[in-house]
Design a protein around this motif. Structure first.
Motif, PDB file in Angstrom:
ATOM      1  N   SER A 143      15.637 -11.006 -85.450  1.00 37.78           N
ATOM      2  CA  SER A 143      15.336 -12.435 -85.223  1.00 37.78           C
ATOM      3  C   SER A 143      15.564 -13.239 -86.499  1.00 37.78           C
ATOM      4  O   SER A 143      16.064 -14.372 -86.453  1.00 37.78           O
ATOM      5  CB  SER A 143      13.887 -12.617 -84.748  1.00 37.78           C
ATOM      6  OG  SER A 143      13.752 -12.083 -83.459  1.00 37.78           O
ATOM      7  N   ASP A 144      15.186 -12.653 -87.655  1.00 37.91           N
ATOM      8  CA  ASP A 144      15.373 -13.365 -88.930  1.00 37.91           C
ATOM      9  C   ASP A 144      16.857 -13.556 -89.228  1.00 37.91           C
ATOM     10  O   ASP A 144      17.280 -14.617 -89.688  1.00 37.91           O
ATOM     11  CB  ASP A 144      14.709 -12.583 -90.078  1.00 37.91           C
ATOM     12  CG  ASP A 144      13.199 -12.503 -89.907  1.00 37.91           C
ATOM     13  OD1 ASP A 144      12.645 -13.375 -89.194  1.00 37.91           O
ATOM     14  OD2 ASP A 144      12.578 -11.574 -90.446  1.00 37.91           O
ATOM     15  N   VAL A 145      17.652 -12.511 -88.976  1.00 35.99           N
ATOM     16  CA  VAL A 145      19.102 -12.609 -89.215  1.00 35.99           C
ATOM     17  C   VAL A 145      19.694 -13.716 -88.345  1.00 35.99           C
ATOM     18  O   VAL A 145      20.482 -14.550 -88.817  1.00 35.99           O
ATOM     19  CB  VAL A 145      19.809 -11.271 -88.905  1.00 35.99           C
ATOM     20  CG1 VAL A 145      21.316 -11.416 -89.029  1.00 35.99           C
ATOM     21  CG2 VAL A 145      19.322 -10.175 -89.828  1.00 35.99           C
ATOM     22  N   ARG A 157      19.211  -6.424 -78.385  1.00 40.40           N
ATOM     23  CA  ARG A 157      18.884  -6.342 -76.955  1.00 40.40           C
ATOM     24  C   ARG A 157      17.450  -6.783 -76.637  1.00 40.40           C
ATOM     25  O   ARG A 157      17.032  -7.852 -77.027  1.00 40.40           O
ATOM     26  CB  ARG A 157      19.197  -4.939 -76.430  1.00 40.40           C
ATOM     27  CG  ARG A 157      20.648  -4.571 -76.689  1.00 40.40           C
ATOM     28  CD  ARG A 157      21.104  -3.317 -76.007  1.00 40.40           C
ATOM     29  NE  ARG A 157      22.541  -3.161 -76.273  1.00 40.40           N
ATOM     30  CZ  ARG A 157      23.346  -2.399 -75.596  1.00 40.40           C
ATOM     31  NH1 ARG A 157      22.895  -1.692 -74.591  1.00 40.40           N
ATOM     32  NH2 ARG A 157      24.621  -2.337 -75.900  1.00 40.40           N
ATOM     33  N   GLN A 158      16.696  -5.908 -75.954  1.00 40.00           N
ATOM     34  CA  GLN A 158      15.357  -6.298 -75.488  1.00 40.00           C
ATOM     35  C   GLN A 158      14.394  -6.635 -76.622  1.00 40.00           C
ATOM     36  O   GLN A 158      13.403  -7.322 -76.403  1.00 40.00           O
ATOM     37  CB  GLN A 158      14.730  -5.190 -74.629  1.00 40.00           C
ATOM     38  CG  GLN A 158      15.227  -5.146 -73.196  1.00 40.00           C
ATOM     39  CD  GLN A 158      16.529  -4.387 -73.069  1.00 40.00           C
ATOM     40  OE1 GLN A 158      16.985  -3.777 -74.020  1.00 40.00           O
ATOM     41  NE2 GLN A 158      17.152  -4.436 -71.902  1.00 40.00           N
ATOM     42  N   SER A 159      14.694  -6.166 -77.830  1.00 39.83           N
ATOM     43  CA  SER A 159      13.764  -6.449 -78.934  1.00 39.83           C
ATOM     44  C   SER A 159      13.746  -7.933 -79.290  1.00 39.83           C
ATOM     45  O   SER A 159      12.893  -8.390 -80.040  1.00 39.83           O
ATOM     46  CB  SER A 159      14.128  -5.611 -80.165  1.00 39.83           C
ATOM     47  OG  SER A 159      15.416  -5.926 -80.629  1.00 39.83           O
ATOM     48  N   LEU A 160      14.685  -8.706 -78.736  1.00 37.76           N
ATOM     49  CA  LEU A 160      14.686 -10.167 -78.973  1.00 37.76           C
ATOM     50  C   LEU A 160      13.807 -10.915 -77.973  1.00 37.76           C
ATOM     51  O   LEU A 160      13.688 -12.132 -78.058  1.00 37.76           O
ATOM     52  CB  LEU A 160      16.119 -10.709 -78.895  1.00 37.76           C
ATOM     53  CG  LEU A 160      17.083 -10.242 -79.983  1.00 37.76           C
ATOM     54  CD1 LEU A 160      18.489 -10.741 -79.690  1.00 37.76           C
ATOM     55  CD2 LEU A 160      16.631 -10.722 -81.358  1.00 37.76           C
ATOM     56  N   THR A 161      13.216 -10.204 -77.024  1.00 40.41           N
ATOM     57  CA  THR A 161      12.427 -10.874 -75.970  1.00 40.41           C
ATOM     58  C   THR A 161      11.372 -11.822 -76.540  1.00 40.41           C
ATOM     59  O   THR A 161      11.269 -12.966 -76.078  1.00 40.41           O
ATOM     60  CB  THR A 161      11.790  -9.830 -75.027  1.00 40.41           C
ATOM     61  OG1 THR A 161      12.846  -9.021 -74.494  1.00 40.41           O
ATOM     62  CG2 THR A 161      11.052 -10.506 -73.878  1.00 40.41           C
ATOM     63  N   SER A 183      11.336 -13.618 -79.163  1.00 37.97           N
ATOM     64  CA  SER A 183      11.891 -14.833 -79.798  1.00 37.97           C
ATOM     65  C   SER A 183      13.026 -15.444 -78.986  1.00 37.97           C
ATOM     66  O   SER A 183      13.715 -16.344 -79.452  1.00 37.97           O
ATOM     67  CB  SER A 183      12.392 -14.499 -81.204  1.00 37.97           C
ATOM     68  OG  SER A 183      13.345 -13.446 -81.151  1.00 37.97           O
ATOM     69  N   HIS A 184      13.236 -14.964 -77.745  1.00 33.73           N
ATOM     70  CA  HIS A 184      14.446 -15.380 -77.017  1.00 33.73           C
ATOM     71  C   HIS A 184      14.479 -16.869 -76.714  1.00 33.73           C
ATOM     72  O   HIS A 184      15.544 -17.477 -76.660  1.00 33.73           O
ATOM     73  CB  HIS A 184      14.613 -14.557 -75.724  1.00 33.73           C
ATOM     74  CG  HIS A 184      13.769 -15.008 -74.576  1.00 33.73           C
ATOM     75  ND1 HIS A 184      12.463 -14.605 -74.398  1.00 33.73           N
ATOM     76  CD2 HIS A 184      14.041 -15.847 -73.540  1.00 33.73           C
ATOM     77  CE1 HIS A 184      11.982 -15.165 -73.303  1.00 33.73           C
ATOM     78  NE2 HIS A 184      12.912 -15.912 -72.768  1.00 33.73           N
TER      79      HIS A 184
END
Length: 993
Positions: A557-559, A594-598, A600-601
């Protein structure tokens, strides 16, 4: 058409472009439009912008509509234009009309590619008749037109058709071409010509050498073979003479960035010699020509004799010529084994051309995106993009890979140590010495390299990882401003180049440093950081991506935040879309995280939509467009896969901007919008009707104008299929299914470009709609299919028809099946089914591609063992031959069931998202969104069958029990050995009657 000049002017302005293009499109369908437009282009009294715009429009019509099936140009209009194009080229031969002539030359080339020689048999006669013994302005026009036609031979695969065309050209053009070459070379050798005369003659010679390459790119014509000494001979040959020819009258300014005409001639001659080394080495060896040209190159570029930017092209081509001569192996003993030659080559040619020049440093600071583009360009023969440094690097890599590795590594090692020592003595003043050292190390260490994967094999004599830790890592770690930014870019590029030589833990340890560089103030630094992160995350081992979401979960998310901030800060639409490397990195992070962005999506989605809002005001970079829509699609795909409830969020945020794009008809974006709408709708349960906001789009989607843009069609078909799955009954009731069938009938099936989508949409309609309600329309469409088969059959179209018939026969739907297929064709004409089956379907049954084999097997099984009509006259006549085709298909049973692939893991399309070369244009291009496609979204018509062999056995037994005597009779008509083996194999599997 009196307002045509005004419309052409209006088409140049963003505010009036859309309306003007629509009016021009309407005019273009009128008879006589093309010749009227050409005369307008030739009218010297018209505004130059009008004439240029008209020439571009004429070229575009030639490109997109010349063979269009839906909006055809009348044959008499084509004939009239063909008759006027060459005279038009001659009329535009003045220097002031150069830009207009280039467009008309391209139109000639495009039409000739399709019509020459069959429908334009006098084209070469027209060109030859137009050549002038005195007027070189006219000759330039003729040669430019000729080259635009012959140039295509370079990319063609050898075939009888191609050589028929080439031989026809040679029979008419070769003799005048050679005469003009001799005359022009003779005039160039005469001193005392004026600058204007020299310029015209040199422009002509550039084209003559281009055509010489065209004429020899496939084979060596006898006329050119007979004159080999005349062109290549060391004493008096035209090419050696021209390599030394450099009149003072044509010397450009040292600050000029454009290659001089003598420099352009030399570059093209070296391209010809390089081609001969590859294709006709024996001819060159007979004349010692390569030895002559190596000496000429030595004297031309050795010891950095051509330092100016305008000389880059000839220097790069000179180095490519040296690399090709080395690679060929023919000159190892005669040229490259002489004492000291490798040392002289490296020290006199390679090292001087790897050193940064002031121009490179200025470009780094003032035009950073161009610096990156050139720095990434891959050295390739015949391209102008390879820089001096890359071509010098190519020479070193060739030395390493052709047996000179020890000597080259030793000599270059000395230069590398010298550069590193110089740098240590005064880091601020001598940073360029370290830059050269790193570049030389990169070159000498590289054995094999690809654009996608980076370096695939290295020189065993060089320890890349040790060099990285001893000399490069320090610059990667250094705080901004403490080392020259170019050295920091070198460190990042080193990682980019040798990413495959580092282990996953090593790469994970440097990723945080790369992420830090994303926040740099230096444009090249943060751009290269984005490129390198993208390529590291794309690394594959054994066909699998090396990095998974768990590896980047903590910082993804930071990137994305840093990358999106860089893009947002650019300001204007053009500047925001300028740096597609940043958006490509955004896409790669989403694909990996993938799902780890949920969590902050929503923030990511809002920012992507805001960026889309800015760039949609003036779309300017197709690569950036592709990546931003792909990013949106990937975010939708992965977040909704883990949290299905988020579909509502995506719809709420996206529906308004997507609708605005459709309303404003931003044609670059419309193809993407249809794909994303189809993706969003497909995520809703198939058992529920489409929400009202989607249904409101249906009338617009089914309007004929919506289907005019070629690029929109795949997305429209995908969206309609998604609607049909949910709303077929309602759409039938409201006449929308009939409208969709009208699109199939008028827009898709008649078109060679779109017929595949016509069959795709037909299959969806027949899957979800009650076919008894639309039987008469299906019959009409099948009539159009058969008419097209009669008038313009292609292999692709035969396959599409065969697949469609097999689909109908295999589908487990009450109203479909083999009897429905037979009835449709027999209702058109008695005994037609037998012709379709034997001529089109059965020949393709054993040849169907892997993914269609299961459907084929089940369709044929049902035809043979579940059809009432197939065992009645007249269809029964085809039963034995149909069985033979099925048996042949089952002779390779391993192909009937697919192995586990990415599709089964829900990764369909994702691993292939890599747009190294996005060459698609704006309007006509269909830019597929790979992330929007998944295995789940495709309807499998034969999902009801697990094992095709078991299905065959069961149906065979069931048929035998109800039609025992008929079956024996039918089997007796086939080849006994084949039938016995088939029945035996079924019996062995437990299927006996």
């Amino acid at each position: 058409m009196s307002d045509l000049p005004d419309l052409l002017l209006a088409s140049l302005a963003p505010t009036t472009r859309k309306q003007a293009e629509q009016s021009l499109a309407a005019y273009s369908e009128q008879q006589g439009f093309l010749t009227h437009l050409l005369r307008l282009v030739l009218d010297q009294s018209q505004n130059k912008s009008v004439r240029l715009s008209g020439s571009v429009y004429l070229k575009n019509v030639s490109k997109t509509r010349w063979e269009d099936d839906v909006q055809p140009i009348a044959e008499q209009d084509k004939a009239a234009l063909r008759a006027e194009l060459v005279p038009a080229m001659l009329a535009l031969s003045g220097p002031a009309d150069k830009s207009i002539r280039a467009q008309i030359a391209e139109a000639v080339s495009l039409i000739a590619e399709l019509d020459f020689p069959a429908r334009w048999d006098n084209l070469i006669d027209q060109l030859v008749a137009s050549l002038s013994p005195t007027d070189y302005n006219v000759n330039i026009g003729v040669l430019q037109t000729g080259h635009s036609i012959f140039y295509h031979w370079r990319a063609h695969v050898r075939s009888d058709v191609l050589f028929t065309e080439i031989n026809l050209v040679f029979s008419k053009f070769m003799t005048p071409f050679l005469q003009l070459f001799r005359q022009t070379a003779s005039l160039l050798s005469q001193s005392g010509q004026s600058q204007d005369q020299y310029t015209l003659l040199a422009q002509t010679m550039v084209l003559l050498v281009d055509i010489y390459y065209d004429f020899t790119c496939q084979d060596l014509p006898p006329a050119i073979e007979d004159t080999h000494q005349e062109f290549f001979g060391a004493s008096g040959g035209y090419f050696p003479f021209l390599m030394s020819w450099d009149p003072a009258e044509l010397k450009g300014d040292s600050d000029d960035t454009t290659a001089s005409l003598p420099s352009q001639i030399k570059t093209r001659i070296l391209e010809v010699v390089e081609l001969f080394i590859k294709l006709f080495p024996e001819t060159l060896q007979n004349s010692n020509a390569v030895e002559t040209f190596v000496q000429l190159v030595w004297s031309l570029v050795g010891s950095n004799r051509l330092p100016n930017v305008s000389d880059d092209m000839v220097v790069s081509q000179s180095l490519r010529f040296i690399s090709t001569a080395l690679r060929s192996g023919f000159y190892k003993s005669t040229i490259f084994s002489a004492p000291g030659i490798i040392s002289t080559l490296i020290e006199g040619v390679v090292v001087p051309n790897t050193t940064l020049r002031e121009h490179d440093i200025e470009q780094f600071e003032d035009d950073p995106l161009e610096y990156v583009r050139l720095d990434l360009a891959v050295s390739a023969a015949g391209t102008d993009t390879a820089t001096r440094r890359q071509s010098a690097m190519d020479v070193l890599q060739t030395l390493v890979s052709t047996g000179y590795d020890a000597e080259a590594t030793d000599i270059v090692g000395g230069w590398i140590n010298k550069g590193l020592t110089e740098y240590q003595s005064n880091k601020e003043a001598n940073w360029k010495a370290k830059d050269t050292a790193i570049y030389l190390l990169t070159a000498v260490a590289t054995r094999g390299v690809t654009t996608q994967q980076g370096v695939t094999s290295t020189n065993a004599l060089v320890d890349v990882v040790k060099f990285f830790s001893d000399h490069v890592f320090q610059d990667l770690q250094a705080p901004p401003g403490s080392v020259h930014p170019i050295l920091q870019v070198d460190a990042i590029r080193f990682l980019y180049t040798f990413r495959n030589q580092l282990t996953k833990p090593q790469l994970l340890s440097v990723l945080p440093l790369l992420i830090k560089h994303l926040d740099s103030d230096n444009y090249v630094t943060y751009t290269y950081a984005a490129i390198t992160i993208d390529r590291i995350l794309f690394i594959k081992q054994n066909g699998q991506l090396l990095f998974a979401q768990a590896d980047i979960r903590d910082f993804a998310s930071d990137v994305l935040g840093v990358l999106l901030s860089k893009i947002e800060r650019a300001g204007t639409a053009e500047k925001v879309a300028e740096n597609d490397h940043l958006m490509k990195c955004v896409l790669r992070v989403i694909l990996t995280a993938r799902q780890s962005l949920t969590p902050s999506h929503e923030q990511i989605l809002d920012r992507l939509v805001a960026i889309l809002g800015v760039i949609s005001k003036n779309p300017s970079n197709p690569k950036f467009d592709q990546y931003i829509f792909e990013s949106l699609s990937a975010l939708i795909r992965f977040v909704t896969a883990g949290s299905p409830a988020t579909i509502q969020t995506f719809e709420n945020v996206l529906f308004s901007p997507l609708t605005i794009i459709l309303e404003q008809d931003i044609d670059q974006y419309v193809p993407y919008v249809f794909q994303i709408l189809a993706q969003l709708l497909s995520l809703r349960p198939a058992s529920q009707p489409s929400p009202a906001q989607y249904k409101a789009l249906l009338p617009y989607i089914l309007t004929p104008n919506t289907w005019v843009q070629q690029g929109s069609i795949p997305g429209l078909v995908k969206l309609l299929k998604t609607f049909l799955q949910r709303d077929a009954a309602q759409m039938l009731k409201e006449g929308q299914v009939v409208s969709a069938l009208g699109v199939v009938q008028q827009r898709l099936i008649p078109s060679k470009n779109n017929d595949v989508y016509g069959f795709e949409l037909m299959q969806a309609i027949m899957t979800f709609v009650d076919v008894s309600q639309i039987k008469q329309y299906i019959k009409t469409i099948m009539l159009i299919v058969l008419t097209r088969m009669q008038n313009s059959k292609t292999d692709k179209f035969v396959h599409l028809l065969a697949r469609f018939v097999l689909f109908i026969m295999s589908t487990n739907k009450e109203s479909l099946g083999p009897d429905y297929a037979i009835e449709i064709f027999e209702s058109i004409q008695p005994r037609l089914w037998g012709q379709v089956l034997t001529n089109f379907v059965l020949p393709l049954v054993p040849k169907m591609p892997l993914k269609e084999r299961k459907m084929t097997a089940i369709g044929m099984t049902r035809l043979l063992f579940q059809s009432r009509l197939s065992i009645q006259e007249p269809s029964v006549q085809n039963w034995p031959v149909a069985l033979q085709a099925l048996i042949k298909l089952f002779s390779e049973p391993q192909y009937l069931s697919q192995s586990k692939t990415d599709d089964d893991q829900g990764l369909s399309g994702i691993t292939e998202i890599d747009f190294e070369e996005q060459t698609a244009g704006y309007q006509a291009a269909y830019s597929r969104l790979a992330a929007s496609e998944s295995a789940e979204s495709e309807i499998d018509p034969v999902a009801y069958v697990g094992d095709p062999q078991q299905f065959l056995g069961e149906k065979f037994v069931a048929f035998g029990r109800t039609n025992g005597s008929s079956l024996q009779q039918l089997l007796s008509k086939g080849d006994p050995s084949v039938i016995q083996a088939f029945v035996g194999s079924l019996a062995a599997a437990g299927y006996t009657i």
